[in-house]
Scaffold this motif. Structure first.
Motif, PDB file in Angstrom:
ATOM      1  N   ARG A 233      24.612  89.774 -24.734  1.00 55.61           N
ATOM      2  CA  ARG A 233      23.777  90.056 -25.892  1.00 55.61           C
ATOM      3  C   ARG A 233      22.438  90.613 -25.420  1.00 55.61           C
ATOM      4  NH1 ARG A 233      20.030  86.878 -28.697  1.00 55.61           N
ATOM      5  NH2 ARG A 233      20.200  85.303 -27.063  1.00 55.61           N
ATOM      6  N   GLN A 235      18.949  90.169 -25.332  1.00 56.61           N
ATOM      7  CA  GLN A 235      18.225  88.923 -25.622  1.00 56.61           C
ATOM      8  C   GLN A 235      16.771  89.186 -26.005  1.00 56.61           C
ATOM      9  OE1 GLN A 235      20.085  86.082 -22.495  1.00 56.61           O
ATOM     10  NE2 GLN A 235      20.959  88.146 -22.483  1.00 56.61           N
ATOM     11  N   SER A 251      23.081 101.212 -27.972  1.00 58.30           N
ATOM     12  CA  SER A 251      24.515 101.053 -28.262  1.00 58.30           C
ATOM     13  C   SER A 251      25.272 102.372 -28.087  1.00 58.30           C
ATOM     14  CB  SER A 251      24.739 100.448 -29.644  1.00 58.30           C
ATOM     15  OG  SER A 251      24.255 101.298 -30.619  1.00 58.30           O
ATOM     16  N   CYS A 255      27.487 100.351 -25.758  1.00 62.55           N
ATOM     17  CA  CYS A 255      28.357  99.485 -26.573  1.00 62.55           C
ATOM     18  C   CYS A 255      29.808  99.622 -26.080  1.00 62.55           C
ATOM     19  CB  CYS A 255      28.250  99.892 -28.045  1.00 62.55           C
ATOM     20  SG  CYS A 255      29.222  98.816 -29.109  1.00 62.55           S
ATOM     21  N   ASN A 277      26.427  90.366 -31.091  1.00 60.36           N
ATOM     22  CA  ASN A 277      25.810  91.314 -32.022  1.00 60.36           C
ATOM     23  C   ASN A 277      26.754  92.491 -32.140  1.00 60.36           C
ATOM     24  OD1 ASN A 277      22.484  90.518 -30.888  1.00 60.36           O
ATOM     25  ND2 ASN A 277      23.511  89.827 -32.729  1.00 60.36           N
ATOM     26  N   ARG A 278      27.589  92.428 -33.174  1.00 62.36           N
ATOM     27  CA  ARG A 278      28.616  93.463 -33.358  1.00 62.36           C
ATOM     28  C   ARG A 278      27.965  94.832 -33.513  1.00 62.36           C
ATOM     29  NH1 ARG A 278      33.776  91.362 -35.230  1.00 62.36           N
ATOM     30  NH2 ARG A 278      33.658  89.095 -34.999  1.00 62.36           N
ATOM     31  N   VAL A 280      26.285  96.401 -31.346  1.00 67.38           N
ATOM     32  CA  VAL A 280      25.199  96.653 -30.381  1.00 67.38           C
ATOM     33  C   VAL A 280      25.784  96.671 -28.972  1.00 67.38           C
ATOM     34  CG1 VAL A 280      22.963  95.903 -29.469  1.00 67.38           C
ATOM     35  CG2 VAL A 280      23.474  95.597 -31.903  1.00 67.38           C
TER      36      VAL A 280
END
Ligand code: NCD
Length: 322
Positions: A233, A235, A251, A255, A277-278, A280
Motif C-alpha cells: 500500500r 503508506q 498507478s 499498479c 487500495n484498489r 492504486v
C-alpha cells in the motif's frame, strides 16, 4: 520470557520452527470446536497505538483459540491520551502480570525500547513504524509454503524463489521484515518502484545481511522471472512530503493489473498485507483473481500468531489436544 521483535537477527532454526508449528496450527481452524487448552490461564494484552483490523483481531483470535485470556487496549480511550508515557503505560500493564504484551506503535524502535525495559512479560512486535512487522513476514512465508509445497506440491520448500516487492518499500515495515525473511531463505528479491520510494541504498551490500536485492524502476522489467509479488500500500500516513506526483500517475506506472501479469509473469502468485487500495497499487481483477493469495494470508495470520504465542508464552511441551 521470549520476545519476537524482528526477523532481522532471528535464529534460523527458530524461524523454521515457527513456520512448521504454524502449519500445524492451521488444522485447528478447521475443527468444529476451534480451541485447544495450551495457553489456559495465560493472559495476553493487545496494546495497539495505531489503527488495525487484521493484525489485532488475528492476535486476539489466536490467543482465544489457545484458551488464553486476551484483552485489547484501545489507545484512543487509554491514559496515553492523558499524557502518560509509553513506558509508564506498559509498566502498569506489566504490573497486572500478563504473559505477553503485543505492541503496535507508530514509532520505529518503540517495541524494542519496551522490550528492553519490561523483562517480566514477553513482548511481541505487531508492527513498529517503518521498522519491522515480523508476524506479517512469517504469515507471508507460511502462505507461500502452503501454496508451493502443500496445495500445489510444486516444490520441496520455499527456498530459491524470486520474490518481487512492489511499491512503497521506504515506508513499509512489511517490506523490511520480508526482505530479512527472504534473505534467510536464500531467495532473490526484486524491489520495484520509483527512486523516491526505493532509494538505491536498499541494494547496498550488507544493508540486509546477505539478501540478494535488485532494484527495478520499471514494473514490467522487475516482474520478469518472478515467482511471487508482494504488493504494498502507498503508506501516505507515514510519508512526510511528496514522494509521487499524484496517485494517478503512480498507478499508471506501478499498479499491478491482470494485463501486465499476463504479459510479463503469467505464473506468479500475488500477496498483499492489506488494507488494499484498489486501483492504486493493485487492480481489482488481480486482488480478486486466481493469482491472489490475499485471503490465504489472513488465514495463515491466525495460525502464525498461535505459533508465535506458543513459542513466546508456553513451554514447548504444551498439549494441543482439544
Ligand atoms: C500492514 C501494516 O500495518 O504495516 N498491514 C497489516 O499489518 N496488515 C501494511 C499496511 O498498513 O499497508
Amino acid at each position: 520470557m521470549k520476545n519476537l521483535l524482528s526477523i532481522e537477527g532471528i535464529d534460523k532454526g527458530r524461524f523454521h520452527a515457527l513456520l512448521n508449528n504454524s502449519q500445524a496450527m492451521l488444522e485447528i481452524a478447521q475443527r468444529d470446536i476451534k480451541k485447544v487448552p495450551a495457553l489456559r490461564g495465560k493472559t495476553i494484552v493487545n496494546l495497539f497505538f495505531e489503527p488495525s483490523t487484521r493484525t489485532r483481531s488475528s492476535f486476539e483470535i489466536a490467543a482465544k483459540r489457545l484458551s488464553a485470556d486476551a484483552i485489547n487496549i484501545a489507545v484512543s480511550n487509554s491514559s496515553s491520551k492523558k499524557g502518560e508515557s509509553l513506558l509508564d503505560t506498559a509498566r502498569n500493564l506489566q504490573a497486572m502480570s500478563p504473559d505477553a504484551i503485543i505492541v503496535r506503535h507508530n514509532i520505529s524502535g518503540a517495541v524494542n525500547f519496551l522490550a528492553k525495559h519490561l523483562t517480566k512479560t514477553a513482548i511481541i512486535n505487531a508492527g513498529d513504524g517503518t521498522h519491522e512487522h515480523p508476524t506479517q513476514a512469517l504469515l507471508d512465508c507460511l502462505t507461500l509454503q502452503r501454496h508451493f509445497c502443500i496445495d500445489g506440491k510444486k516444490r520441496e520448500n520455499i527456498e530459491g524463489l524470486t520474490v518481487a516487492i512492489l511499491g512503497d518499500v521506504l515506508h513499509s515495515r512489511v517490506a523490511r521484515s520480508n526482505i530479512w525473511a527472504h534473505g534467510l531463505l536464500n531467495n532473490k528479491i526484486n524491489l520495484i518502484g520509483p527512486t523516491t520510494l526505493i532509494p538505491d541504498e536498499f541494494a547496498a551490500e550488507g544493508l540486509f545481511g546477505d539478501a540478494r536485492i535488485k532494484i527495478f524502476r520499471d514494473l514490467r522489467e522487475g516482474l520478469k522471472g518472478v515467482d511471487v509479488v508482494i504488493c504494498l500500500r502507498m503508506q501516505l500516513e507515514r510519508q512526510e512530503g511528496f514522494f509521487v506526483p499524484s496517485l494517478d500517475e503512480y498507478s499508471q506506472r506501478y499498479c499491478l493489473t491482470k494485463k501486465i501479469i499476463a504479459e510479463c509473469a503469467p505464473n506468479i502468485v500475488v500477496l498483499h498485507p492489506g488494507p488494499i487500495n484498489r486501483g492504486v497499487e493493485i487492480s481489482s481483477d488481480v486482488a480478486d483473481g486466481d493469482k491472489s493469495l490475499i485471503t490465504d494470508q489472513v488465514e495463515s495470520g491466525v495460525a502464525v500468531r498461535m505459533a508465535v504465542l506458543l513459542d513466546c508464552v508456553a513451554s514447548p511441551t504444551e498439549i494441543l489436544e482439544p
